[in-house]
Scaffold this active site. Structure first.
Site, short mmCIF file in Angstrom:
data_model
loop_
_atom_site.label_atom_id
_atom_site.label_comp_id
_atom_site.label_asym_id
_atom_site.label_seq_id
_atom_site.Cartn_x
_atom_site.Cartn_y
_atom_site.Cartn_z
N ASP A 178 0.59 -1.34 0.12
CA ASP A 178 0.13 0.05 -0.13
C ASP A 178 1.04 1.28 -0.07
O ASP A 178 2.15 1.24 0.33
CB ASP A 178 -1.07 0.04 1.28
CG ASP A 178 -0.13 -0.08 2.56
OD1 ASP A 178 0.82 -0.71 2.66
OD2 ASP A 178 -0.54 0.94 3.45
N GLU A 196 0.15 -1.20 5.65
CA GLU A 196 1.19 -0.84 6.53
C GLU A 196 0.98 0.59 6.97
O GLU A 196 1.22 0.69 8.15
CB GLU A 196 2.57 -0.92 5.94
CG GLU A 196 3.66 -0.96 6.87
CD GLU A 196 4.14 0.51 6.91
OE1 GLU A 196 5.16 0.90 7.65
OE2 GLU A 196 3.73 1.32 6.06
#
Length: 486
Positions: free
Chosen positions: A78, A145
């Site tokens: 991400d 994350e």
């Protein structure tokens, strides 16, 4: 204009170009994950998606290196979605518009996603290569994350065979990271009461913009302005003098990004409007002077709005302004053990006005548990005084430094051999996932490296092209030097 896929090293930049083309903000990584899985299977690579959505891709050793220790290359899928106020961009649908600007790769009005897209691209480029020497290889790509470390929290024992993990989420070439801060989210709720507005009053929206923002860990020591705190400071000084009646307060968008913009809507008596305009002008000049070096571009914009149906009650308004102005923010303490590194910090990241409450989301970071607990205690005490409530969630551990780490020694020696100088061994004031990996894999030897990335988590994010090449050379050389299994 130079195309990204023509930069060195080409395999890495070709992958990064693909990554930019597929939207992948936190919580919306599935399209990119599916693309990677399809590609891996087309290459004959074994790929597994675990229960939470992490990808584990395996590649056999190159001939003659089958007896080496298994290495995991790790990155997160991400990226942080941040854009300038005047940029039209849907992070769930639109590609990142990356371009070359001299020595840097940047994005057009948005975050670039080099954090951690460059690391991910390097791992995928190695998986796709036929001429890079390495032992048995695993690539671990985690989800979410940036918005809660969901992937790292959910990683279970048994998925990885690796004895060594190389995290690719560091952001300064020439530095090797062997530890990181832990953190916890704090959500403060201030209960709201509402009342009818004085209809003869005038209604306005005051917007604070123009700040640099940035990563709430690695940039927190730079003294940049926090839009939420600055707007609260203005209200604390002027709300009583100008008889302001607040309608809402909204600022920031991510708890792990220093807020660049915030706004407040309010009403006030018509005769106080000239004094308001003077106060805005004076405050803007004052803040620009104070932040002349660190963050000089703060802009206050006043806009007339329609009369609202209701305004916040006086007691709730006072609690909000007092709490926000009193709330600590920024560096709380520098580390005694690691020179120049922040030990403990707090970021007042997001403020949202809802129907029954105003919600304030903060992120506490610390290299030590007691530092984090002290800030939690301070916020607890502050909310008690303000008649508010607070919840802590998503606590994650720091990664305790290990000065005897064998893989750190390999990286240090390899760097010295290539560049004829010693790298800096560092601890980073940010939440690398390594601390969480230690729970299911307590004996895994870990290190973190990466290229130079400036201003992550902000639309000013950029990655230095030359250092991407240096990082790539170091990574390949380290893989070739991984020792044999004992």
């Amino acid at each position: 204009m130079t195309a990204l896929n023509q930069l060195y090293p080409q395999p890495l930049w070709q992958w990064f170009e693909q990554i930019c083309a597929i939207p992948h903000p936190s919580k919306y990584e599935q399209a990119l994950s599916s693309h990677i899985q399809q590609w891996a299977k087309s290459k004959g690579l074994a790929v597994v998606e675990d229960k939470v959505g992490n990808l584990i891709i395996r590649k056999p050793a190159t001939p003659g290196m089958e007896n080496r220790k298994v290495v995991a290359l790790q990155a997160h899928i991400d990226m942080v979605p941040q854009k300038n106020a005047d940029k039209v961009h849907d992070f769930e649908k639109d590609p990142i518009e990356a371009y070359v600007d001299g020595e840097w790769v940047k994005a057009n009005g948005t975050t670039l996603g080099s954090d951690n897209g460059i690391g991910m691209a390097s791992a995928l480029a190695i998986l796709g290569s036929d001429d890079i020497k390495h032992g048995p290889l695993e690539v671990l790509l985690t989800i979410d994350e940036e918005a809660g470390m969901t992937g790292a929290f959910g990683l279970e024992a048994g998925y990885l065979d690796a004895e060594i993990l190389i995290n690719t989420d560091s952001e300064q070439e020439g530095e090797i990271y062997m530890g990181c801060a832990g953190g916890v989210d704090a959500q403060i709720s201030i209960p709201l009461s509402w009342q009818a507005p004085e209809l003869s009053n005038k209604a306005f929206k005051l917007t604070l913009s123009g700040l640099k923002g940035g990563h709430s860990g690695v940039n927190i020591h730079l003294g940049r302005g926090n839009a939420n705190k600055l707007l609260a400071r203005f209200l604390f000084a002027q709300s009583d003098l100008l008889a302001l009646e607040l309608v809402d307060f909204n600022g920031g968008s991510l708890r792990n990004a220093i807020p660049r913009e915030a706004s407040v809507s309010f009403m006030l008596p018509a005769e106080n409007v000239p004094a308001l305009e003077t106060a805005i002008s004076e405050f803007q000049a004052l803040v620009r002077q104070e932040l002349a070096i660190a963050d000089p571009g703060m802009l206050l914009t006043l806009t007339a709005i329609d009369t609202p149906a209701k305004v916040i009650g006086e007691d709730a308004q006072n609690s909000l302004i007092d709490l926000l102005h009193a709330c600590p923010n920024g560096v709380m303490r520098m580390s005694d053990e690691v020179e120049g590194v922040t030990e403990t910090s707090l970021n007042v990241g997001v403020i949202n006005t809802e129907q029954e409450s105003i919600e304030i989301l903060c992120l506490i970071r610390s290299l030590i548990d007691s530092g984090r607990e002290e800030i939690q205690g301070m916020l607890n005490a502050l909310t008690n005084l303000a008649g508010a409530s607070i919840e802590f969630s998503g606590a994650y551990p720091g990664w305790k430094p290990d000065s005897t780490s064998p893989v750190m020694a390999i990286v240090r020696e390899t760097y010295n051999d290539i560049y004829k100088k010693d790298p800096t061994i560092m601890v980073i004031h940010a939440g690398l996932e390594c601390g969480l990996f230690k729970e299911p894999y307590p004996h895994m030897d870990m290190v973190s490296i990466g290229p130079t990335i400036r201003y992550p988590h902000s639309p000013d994010e950029m990655v230095n092209i030359e250092t991407v090449g240096q990082y790539w050379q170091l990574l390949l050389a380290v893989l070739e030097r991984i020792p044999a299994k004992v």
